[in-house]
Design a protein around this motif. Structure first.
Motif, PDB file in Angstrom:
ATOM      1  N   UNK A   1       1.187  -1.035   0.362  1.00 56.23           N
ATOM      2  CA  UNK A   1      -0.183   0.080  -0.087  1.00 56.23           C
ATOM      3  C   UNK A   1       0.864   1.507  -0.066  1.00 56.23           C
ATOM      4  N   UNK A   2       0.956   1.784  -1.260  1.00 50.09           N
ATOM      5  CA  UNK A   2       2.325   2.685  -1.356  1.00 50.09           C
ATOM      6  C   UNK A   2       2.158   3.528  -2.702  1.00 50.09           C
ATOM      7  N   UNK A   3       2.415   4.518  -2.392  1.00 43.93           N
ATOM      8  CA  UNK A   3       2.433   5.573  -3.901  1.00 43.93           C
ATOM      9  C   UNK A   3       4.052   4.743  -4.633  1.00 43.93           C
ATOM     10  N   UNK A   4       4.770   4.699  -4.208  1.00 42.41           N
ATOM     11  CA  UNK A   4       5.772   3.504  -4.968  1.00 42.41           C
ATOM     12  C   UNK A   4       5.014   2.833  -5.737  1.00 42.41           C
ATOM     13  N   UNK A   5       6.008   3.419  -7.858  1.00 45.83           N
ATOM     14  CA  UNK A   5       5.122   2.649  -8.647  1.00 45.83           C
ATOM     15  C   UNK A   5       6.697   1.842  -9.241  1.00 45.83           C
ATOM     16  N   UNK A   6       7.685   1.456  -8.459  1.00 44.43           N
ATOM     17  CA  UNK A   6       8.541   0.269  -8.581  1.00 44.43           C
ATOM     18  C   UNK A   6       9.802   0.156  -7.522  1.00 44.43           C
ATOM     19  N   UNK A   7      10.059  -0.347  -7.233  1.00 43.76           N
ATOM     20  CA  UNK A   7      11.251  -0.795  -6.121  1.00 43.76           C
ATOM     21  C   UNK A   7      12.397  -1.876  -6.310  1.00 43.76           C
ATOM     22  N   UNK A   8      13.006  -0.923  -6.634  1.00 46.94           N
ATOM     23  CA  UNK A   8      14.694  -1.825  -7.036  1.00 46.94           C
ATOM     24  C   UNK A   8      13.413  -2.774  -8.607  1.00 46.94           C
ATOM     25  N   UNK A   9      13.302  -1.760  -9.727  1.00 46.59           N
ATOM     26  CA  UNK A   9      13.134  -2.685 -11.226  1.00 46.59           C
ATOM     27  C   UNK A   9      12.197  -3.672 -10.850  1.00 46.59           C
ATOM     28  N   UNK A  10      11.269  -3.629  -9.303  1.00 38.86           N
ATOM     29  CA  UNK A  10      10.312  -4.478  -9.718  1.00 38.86           C
ATOM     30  C   UNK A  10       8.733  -3.629  -8.945  1.00 38.86           C
ATOM     31  N   UNK A  11       8.048  -4.064  -9.878  1.00 42.70           N
ATOM     32  CA  UNK A  11       6.008  -3.447 -10.216  1.00 42.70           C
ATOM     33  C   UNK A  11       5.962  -3.310  -8.730  1.00 42.70           C
ATOM     34  N   UNK A  12       4.905  -2.253  -8.897  1.00 41.13           N
ATOM     35  CA  UNK A  12       4.472  -2.626  -7.397  1.00 41.13           C
ATOM     36  C   UNK A  12       3.450  -2.388  -7.639  1.00 41.13           C
ATOM     37  N   UNK A  13       2.525  -2.877  -7.216  1.00 37.98           N
ATOM     38  CA  UNK A  13       1.502  -2.485  -7.325  1.00 37.98           C
ATOM     39  C   UNK A  13       0.491  -3.298  -5.966  1.00 37.98           C
ATOM     40  N   UNK A  14      -1.160  -2.979  -5.887  1.00 40.14           N
ATOM     41  CA  UNK A  14      -2.143  -2.515  -4.852  1.00 40.14           C
ATOM     42  C   UNK A  14      -2.228  -3.730  -4.264  1.00 40.14           C
ATOM     43  N   UNK A  15      -2.928  -3.838  -3.057  1.00 40.04           N
ATOM     44  CA  UNK A  15      -2.834  -5.355  -2.678  1.00 40.04           C
ATOM     45  C   UNK A  15      -4.313  -5.809  -3.250  1.00 40.04           C
ATOM     46  N   UNK A  16      -5.005  -4.432  -3.349  1.00 45.28           N
ATOM     47  CA  UNK A  16      -6.486  -5.408  -4.179  1.00 45.28           C
ATOM     48  C   UNK A  16      -6.454  -5.384  -5.701  1.00 45.28           C
ATOM     49  N   UNK A  17      -5.344  -5.473  -6.037  1.00 42.29           N
ATOM     50  CA  UNK A  17      -5.496  -6.048  -7.084  1.00 42.29           C
ATOM     51  C   UNK A  17      -4.416  -7.172  -7.140  1.00 42.29           C
ATOM     52  N   UNK A  18      -4.231  -7.472  -6.740  1.00 39.13           N
ATOM     53  CA  UNK A  18      -2.871  -8.859  -6.558  1.00 39.13           C
ATOM     54  C   UNK A  18      -3.971  -9.761  -7.581  1.00 39.13           C
ATOM     55  N   UNK A  19      -4.850 -10.440  -7.219  1.00 44.06           N
ATOM     56  CA  UNK A  19      -4.975 -11.477  -8.232  1.00 44.06           C
ATOM     57  C   UNK A  19      -5.256 -11.260  -9.296  1.00 44.06           C
ATOM     58  N   UNK A  20      -5.264  -9.855 -10.645  1.00 40.90           N
ATOM     59  CA  UNK A  20      -5.043 -10.136 -11.471  1.00 40.90           C
ATOM     60  C   UNK A  20      -4.060  -9.868 -11.817  1.00 40.90           C
ATOM     61  N   UNK A  21      -3.132  -9.394 -11.004  1.00 42.25           N
ATOM     62  CA  UNK A  21      -1.428  -9.102 -11.047  1.00 42.25           C
ATOM     63  C   UNK A  21      -0.606 -10.790 -10.876  1.00 42.25           C
ATOM     64  N   UNK A  22      -1.464 -11.596  -9.777  1.00 39.41           N
ATOM     65  CA  UNK A  22      -0.670 -12.385  -9.799  1.00 39.41           C
ATOM     66  C   UNK A  22      -1.001 -13.714 -11.830  1.00 39.41           C
ATOM     67  N   UNK A  23      -1.877 -13.231 -12.304  1.00 37.53           N
ATOM     68  CA  UNK A  23      -2.106 -13.283 -13.257  1.00 37.53           C
ATOM     69  C   UNK A  23      -1.215 -13.634 -14.492  1.00 37.53           C
ATOM     70  N   UNK A  24      -1.650 -11.660 -14.961  1.00 40.20           N
ATOM     71  CA  UNK A  24      -0.321 -11.374 -15.470  1.00 40.20           C
ATOM     72  C   UNK A  24       0.322 -11.083 -15.403  1.00 40.20           C
ATOM     73  N   UNK A  25       1.752 -11.844 -14.289  1.00 43.49           N
ATOM     74  CA  UNK A  25       3.316 -11.245 -14.037  1.00 43.49           C
ATOM     75  C   UNK A  25       3.403 -13.607 -14.038  1.00 43.49           C
ATOM     76  N   UNK A  26       2.288 -14.526 -13.841  1.00 40.62           N
ATOM     77  CA  UNK A  26       2.435 -15.494 -14.278  1.00 40.62           C
ATOM     78  C   UNK A  26       3.189 -16.008 -13.043  1.00 40.62           C
ATOM     79  N   UNK A  27       2.390 -16.067 -11.772  1.00 41.40           N
ATOM     80  CA  UNK A  27       3.474 -15.542 -10.505  1.00 41.40           C
ATOM     81  C   UNK A  27       3.907 -17.214 -10.297  1.00 41.40           C
ATOM     82  N   UNK A  28       4.006 -17.529  -9.763  1.00 47.04           N
ATOM     83  CA  UNK A  28       5.029 -19.245  -9.540  1.00 47.04           C
ATOM     84  C   UNK A  28       3.672 -19.505  -7.864  1.00 47.04           C
TER      85      UNK A  28
END
Ligand SMILES: NC(=O)C1=CN([C@@H]2O[C@H](COP(=O)(O)OP(=O)(O)OC[C@H]3O[C@@H](n4cnc5c(N)ncnc54)[C@H](O)[C@@H]3O)[C@@H](O)[C@H]2O)C=CC1
Ligand SMILES: O=C(O)C1=N[C@H](C(=O)O)C[C@H](O)C1
Length: 249
Positions: free
Chosen positions: A32-59
């Motif tokens: 829950x941060x205004x930061x878009x990325x940290x160390x090159x890793x994109x930061x997503x709001x936890x509320x959008x986690x399901x979409x991100x898990x699919x989009x980034x093909x997370x294991x």
């Protein structure tokens, strides 16, 4: 290479996981941060986690956040079938029950401490408390001055190990004027500086004192353990797992 999402990615442990990820790839983080990325890793709001898990093909998700955030992401993991390693501490009973619910549909591994040394300490504590039946027990922990939960999750886990061997009544700090009851165990939490994590159990009686202690010297020890657990968890059946399963593998 295992594709990892880090929950709490902008935090102290989030940074440690990114730094430690050499055999895994951190592809996205939640915070829950205004930061878009940290160390090159994109930061997503936890509320959008399901979409991100699919989009980034997370294991697998590695979580070091806050209980509320961990539960939000656990729901997303259950929805998408992504395994989860939970490192966040400070859950209440309802939160623990919700994690158990998630473990009905995904492999979920929770540990209050991902150092191998604490796994060994807990086994030593069990043997010592079982053997030294009448010794007084006192438990201390020390952490950095930003830690918001007390006592530490590790201390609570050590208490759980003790209570498997002996009925003890935790006394959280002491003040005033009263005798120590035989079934007490004093539990003390110190917060100072940038201490990474220190735990000590004292067993005193019979004209001797035994001290069992552990000191973490860098958050890297927790990050490495969590990443090992994450790689081990991928591909397993849905269920509730512990870090001891990984250490003993
Ligand atoms: N199991 C283990 O081996 C270890 C567990 N911990 C635990 O990990 C947790 C985090 O520790 P630190 O990194 O030092 O804390 P921190 O305060 O540095 O980081 C917390 C992170 O959670 C994020 N956050 C806050 N609300 C959130 C939400 N609703 N959803 C998602 N993210 C949210 C923050 O933005 C931040 O990125 C604590 O519970 C701590 O006790 C810490 C070290 C080792
Ligand atoms: O907040 C921390 O830093 C830590 N928290 C965990 C706990 O609550 O036991 C693990 C470790 O001691 C570091």
């Amino acid at each position: 290479m295992t594709r990892v999402a880090v929950n709490g990615v902008t935090g102290q442990m989030g940074g440690a996981v990114i730094e430690a990820a050499t055999d895994s790839e951190v592809v996205v983080g939640f915070a829950t941060s205004e930061t878009d990325a940290v160390e090159g890793v994109p930061v997503v709001d936890p509320a959008d986690a399901a979409t991100a898990l699919r989009e980034y093909d997370v294991d697998v998700v590695v979580d070091f956040a806050v209980p509320e955030g961990a539960l939000t992401v656990a729901e997303a993991c259950a929805e998408t079938g992504v395994p989860m390693v939970v490192g966040t501490t400070g859950f209440d009973e309802d939160g623990l029950a919700r994690l158990q619910d998630a473990s009905e549909v995904i492999p979920l591994l929770k540990a209050t401490n991902f150092s191998q040394g604490i796994q060994v300490l807990q086994r030593l504590v069990s043997e010592a408390v079982d053997t030294l039946e009448d010794y007084d027990l006192e438990l201390m922990e020390t952490h950095h001055n930003r830690k918001v939960d007390a006592p530490s999750g590790t201390a609570t886990s050590i208490l759980d190990v003790i209570q498997e061997e002996r009925d003890v009544e935790p006394v959280y700090g002491r003040e005033g004027h009263a005798p120590r009851e035989a079934d007490e165990i004093g539990v003390f939490a110190r917060r100072a500086g940038d201490v990474r994590g220190e735990h000590e159990l004292v067993l005193a009686g019979n004209d001797e004192v035994l001290s069992l202690s552990h000191r973490a010297e860098d958050r890297g020890v927790f990050a490495a353990g969590a990443l090992d657990a994450a790689a081990w968890l991928v591909g397993r059946d849905a269920g509730w797992y512990a870090f001891g399963d990984v250490v003993d593998a």
